[in-house]
Design a protein around this motif. Structure first.
Motif, mmCIF file in Angstrom:
data_model
loop_
_atom_site.group_PDB
_atom_site.id
_atom_site.type_symbol
_atom_site.label_atom_id
_atom_site.label_comp_id
_atom_site.label_asym_id
_atom_site.label_seq_id
_atom_site.Cartn_x
_atom_site.Cartn_y
_atom_site.Cartn_z
ATOM 1 N N ARG A 181 40.274 47.457 43.567
ATOM 2 C CA ARG A 181 40.593 48.882 43.629
ATOM 3 C C ARG A 181 42.020 49.112 43.125
ATOM 4 N N SER A 182 42.278 48.664 41.927
ATOM 5 C CA SER A 182 43.595 48.838 41.323
ATOM 6 C C SER A 182 43.427 48.825 39.817
ATOM 7 N N ASN A 183 44.197 49.658 39.134
ATOM 8 C CA ASN A 183 44.091 49.740 37.680
ATOM 9 C C ASN A 183 45.494 49.761 37.068
ATOM 10 N N PRO A 184 46.074 48.583 36.767
ATOM 11 C CA PRO A 184 45.448 47.255 36.722
ATOM 12 C C PRO A 184 45.488 46.535 38.074
ATOM 13 N N GLY A 185 44.648 45.503 38.154
ATOM 14 C CA GLY A 185 44.626 44.627 39.314
ATOM 15 C C GLY A 185 44.640 43.173 38.857
ATOM 16 N N ILE A 186 44.863 42.263 39.791
ATOM 17 C CA ILE A 186 45.058 40.853 39.423
ATOM 18 C C ILE A 186 44.203 39.949 40.304
ATOM 19 N N LEU A 187 43.501 39.007 39.670
ATOM 20 C CA LEU A 187 42.753 37.968 40.361
ATOM 21 C C LEU A 187 43.203 36.611 39.853
ATOM 22 N N VAL A 188 43.301 35.656 40.756
ATOM 23 C CA VAL A 188 43.545 34.265 40.377
ATOM 24 C C VAL A 188 42.301 33.473 40.742
ATOM 25 N N LEU A 189 41.745 32.740 39.767
ATOM 26 C CA LEU A 189 40.493 32.009 39.954
ATOM 27 C C LEU A 189 40.685 30.516 39.721
ATOM 28 N N ASN A 190 39.899 29.743 40.450
ATOM 29 C CA ASN A 190 39.822 28.296 40.239
ATOM 30 C C ASN A 190 38.348 27.921 40.149
ATOM 31 N N LYS A 191 37.872 27.714 38.925
ATOM 32 C CA LYS A 191 36.460 27.416 38.667
ATOM 33 C C LYS A 191 35.545 28.461 39.297
ATOM 34 N N GLY A 192 35.905 29.705 39.113
ATOM 35 C CA GLY A 192 35.071 30.809 39.581
ATOM 36 C C GLY A 192 35.337 31.261 40.993
ATOM 37 N N THR A 193 36.133 30.508 41.756
ATOM 38 C CA THR A 193 36.444 30.889 43.131
ATOM 39 C C THR A 193 37.711 31.736 43.163
ATOM 40 N N ILE A 194 37.637 32.872 43.814
ATOM 41 C CA ILE A 194 38.782 33.779 43.887
ATOM 42 C C ILE A 194 39.760 33.256 44.940
ATOM 43 N N THR A 195 40.941 32.867 44.497
ATOM 44 C CA THR A 195 41.944 32.315 45.417
ATOM 45 C C THR A 195 43.009 33.348 45.792
ATOM 46 N N GLN A 196 43.259 34.291 44.895
ATOM 47 C CA GLN A 196 44.218 35.358 45.174
ATOM 48 C C GLN A 196 43.722 36.657 44.536
ATOM 49 N N LYS A 197 44.085 37.766 45.181
ATOM 50 C CA LYS A 197 43.635 39.080 44.705
ATOM 51 C C LYS A 197 44.704 40.093 45.100
ATOM 52 N N LYS A 198 45.331 40.711 44.104
ATOM 53 C CA LYS A 198 46.469 41.581 44.387
ATOM 54 C C LYS A 198 46.423 42.882 43.597
ATOM 55 N N HIS A 199 46.934 43.925 44.216
ATOM 56 C CA HIS A 199 47.246 45.175 43.539
ATOM 57 C C HIS A 199 48.435 44.910 42.614
ATOM 58 N N TRP A 200 48.547 45.670 41.514
ATOM 59 C CA TRP A 200 49.684 45.436 40.611
ATOM 60 C C TRP A 200 51.013 45.615 41.330
ATOM 61 N N PHE A 201 51.032 46.433 42.377
ATOM 62 C CA PHE A 201 52.257 46.654 43.142
ATOM 63 C C PHE A 201 52.753 45.362 43.789
ATOM 64 N N ASP A 202 51.825 44.424 44.037
ATOM 65 C CA ASP A 202 52.170 43.155 44.678
ATOM 66 C C ASP A 202 52.115 41.986 43.692
ATOM 67 N N ALA A 203 52.258 42.288 42.401
ATOM 68 C CA ALA A 203 52.155 41.235 41.394
ATOM 69 C C ALA A 203 53.163 40.105 41.615
ATOM 70 N N GLU A 204 54.343 40.462 42.118
ATOM 71 C CA GLU A 204 55.366 39.444 42.346
ATOM 72 C C GLU A 204 54.982 38.473 43.453
ATOM 73 N N ASP A 205 54.030 38.866 44.299
ATOM 74 C CA ASP A 205 53.603 38.000 45.408
ATOM 75 C C ASP A 205 52.571 36.952 44.992
ATOM 76 N N ILE A 206 52.076 37.012 43.752
ATOM 77 C CA ILE A 206 51.136 36.016 43.272
ATOM 78 C C ILE A 206 51.813 34.650 43.230
ATOM 79 N N GLU A 207 51.201 33.674 43.891
ATOM 80 C CA GLU A 207 51.755 32.320 43.931
ATOM 81 C C GLU A 207 51.099 31.463 42.842
ATOM 82 N N LEU A 208 51.933 30.848 42.022
ATOM 83 C CA LEU A 208 51.460 30.000 40.937
ATOM 84 C C LEU A 208 51.881 28.559 41.180
ATOM 85 N N GLU A 209 50.989 27.633 40.922
ATOM 86 C CA GLU A 209 51.288 26.219 41.149
ATOM 87 C C GLU A 209 52.264 25.707 40.089
#
Length: 365
Positions: A337-365
Motif C-alpha cells: 500500500r505504497s506508491n512507490p513501495g519496497i520489497l526485499v526477497l530471498n528466492k521468492g520469500t519476502i524478508t522485508q517490506k517497507k513504505h518509501w517513507f521508511d526506505a532508510e530502514d531497509i537492512e542490506l547484508e
C-alpha cells in the motif's frame, strides 16, 4: 425488551468497532474498494474517485467512533439515527453489488475476512434488524458514564483513530492479512497443491434435430447425436481451488520472467503501480536505496503497470540504474500500500517490506 436492546447494542457496537478498525488498519485498500464502487460499471460516480482516500478515512473513523458511542450510550437518538441511515445505505449497496454482480468483495472487513456480495448482504440484513430494535427502543439505551466523561471518551476515540490512520498511511498497515506479508514465499503462494479440487463446468449443447431445437446437458463430452450443431453454453457449477496469489506475472520485452526473478537470492523490488502518481519524494528515497542496494550486491528490479515511455522518462529523470518491468496494476496494489513501495526477497520469500517513507530502514547484508 431491555435485555434484547442491550444484547443488540453490544453486538452492533462491537461489530462497528471491529469493522471500522480493520478498514482503518488499511485505509488505502479500502479506498481502492471505494474507487471500484465509484467506477462507471457500478455507481458511475467518477468525480468521487480522486477523493476516495479522504472519503475512506472519514467513513471508517465515523464507523468506529459510532460503535464507541453506542456502547457507552452517548446521545442515543443521534447515534441510532446515524446507525439506521448507514445500514440502509450499505444494505442497498451490497444488494446492488450482489444482484448485479458488480463488486466481488464488499471490503466490509478488508482482507481479514473476505465476504462474497451475498454474504455481505445477509450480514447487513441481520445488522439492519438489530439496529431497528435499537432505533425503536432507544429509551432502554442507558449511559454507562457521566456525559462529560462520554465526551472525553469520544474525543479520545477520534484522536486515536485519526492518529492510527496517519501512521499506517505514512508507513504500512500494522496487521497484514494479504498473501504478500513478510515471511511468505510468493512461489509457494502461487502453487496449486496436488489433489486440489478443480472447477466443474456444465455444458449445454444446442442442436437442430428434425427441424426442432434440442438441448443436451453434460460435463463436456461432445454429444453423439444426429443433428446440426448450433451453439454451446458453459456454466461453472463449482469453483476449484484458487491459490492465494494468482495474478502475479512479470513481463519483460523478451517475455515472462516471473520464475527467473523469484529465484534470485538478493533482490530488491521497487513497486510503483502507477509511475505518473508516484510521489516525487518517494522516488528520491528509492534512488538512494537502489544505489545502496546495488553497491551491496543486490539486484534491483522495478515493477509497474505504466507504459514503456513513462518508465523510460522516470528512469532518466531520477537517474535510476535499474529497469521497470510490467506487472498487473491490481496485483501491485495488493502487494504493498505504497506508491512507490519496497520489497526485499530471498528466492521468492519476502524478508522485508517497507513504505518509501521508511526506505532508510531497509537492512542490506
Amino acid at each position: 425488551m431491555k435485555v434484547i436492546v442491550n444484547i443488540s447494542r453490544i453486538l452492533v457496537g462491537i461489530l462497528f468497532i471491529f469493522s471500522g478498525f480493520i478498514k482503518l488498519n488499511d485505509p488505502v485498500g479500502f479506498s481502492y474498494k471505494l474507487q471500484e464502487y465509484f467506477s462507471a460499471p457500478v455507481l458511475d460516480l467518477p468525480s468521487l474517485i480522486p477523493f476516495a482516500l479522504i472519503i475512506a478515512i472519514v467513513i471508517v473513523i465515523f464507523e468506529l467512533v459510532l460503535g464507541v458511542m453506542l456502547l457507552i450510550g452517548y446521545a442515543p437518538k443521534f447515534t441510532t439515527w446515524c446507525l439506521l441511515l448507514m445500514i440502509i445505505f450499505f444494505t442497498f449497496l451490497t444488494f446492488y453489488s450482489a444482484y448485479f454482480n458488480k463488486v466481488t468483495d464488499c471490503g466490509c472487513f478488508g482482507d481479514a475476512i473476505p465476504l462474497t456480495p451475498w454474504e455481505s448482504f445477509y450480514k447487513d440484513c441481520i445488522l439492519f434488524v438489530l439496529i431497528l430494535i435499537l432505533f425503536f427502543n432507544r429509551k432502554y439505551i442507558e449511559p454507562l458514564f457521566q456525559t462529560a466523561f462520554h465526551k472525553w471518551l469520544i474525543f479520545a476515540s477520534f484522536i486515536l483513530s485519526f492518529g492510527y490512520s496517519y501512521h499506517v498511511l505514512m508507513h504500512l498497515p500494522v496487521f497484514d492479512f494479504r498473501p504478500y506479508k513478510i515471511g511468505k514465499n510468493i512461489t509457494e503462494q502461487m502453487t496449486i497443491p496436488e489433489g486440489a479440487p478443480e472447477a466443474q463446468y456444465e455444458y449445454s449443447w444446442k442442436f437442430k434435430v428434425n427441424g426442432k431445437e434440442q438441448i443436451i446437458t453434460n460435463r463436456g463430452a461432445y454429444p453423439q447425436i444426429d443433428g446440426e450443431f448450433i451453439d454451446v453454453e458453459t456454466t461453472q457449477v463449482t469453483e476449484g481451488y484458487e491459490p492465494p496469489i494468482h495474478d502475479f506475472i512479470i513481463e519483460s520485452p523478451e517475455g515472462t520472467i516471473t520464475a527467473e526473478v523469484l529465484e534470485k537470492e538478493k533482490l530488491v523490488l521497487i513497486i510503483a503501480y502507477n509511475l505518473r502518481n508516484s510521489e516525487a519524494e518517494g522516488m528520491e528515497a528509492v534512488k538512494k536505496l537502489s544505489d545502496r542496494a546495488l553497491k551491496a550486491g543486490y539486484e534491483v528490479i522495478g515493477l509497474s503497470a505504466s507504459g514503456d515511455d513513462l518508465k523510460q522518462k522516470v528512469k532518466e529523470k531520477y537517474n535510476f540504474d535499474f529497469d521497470f518491468y510490467l506487472t498487473d496494476e491490481t496485483a501491485l496494489k495488493t502487494i504493498i500500500r505504497s506508491n512507490p513501495g519496497i520489497l526485499v526477497l530471498n528466492k521468492g520469500t519476502i524478508t522485508q517490506k517497507k513504505h518509501w517513507f521508511d526506505a532508510e530502514d531497509i537492512e542490506l547484508e
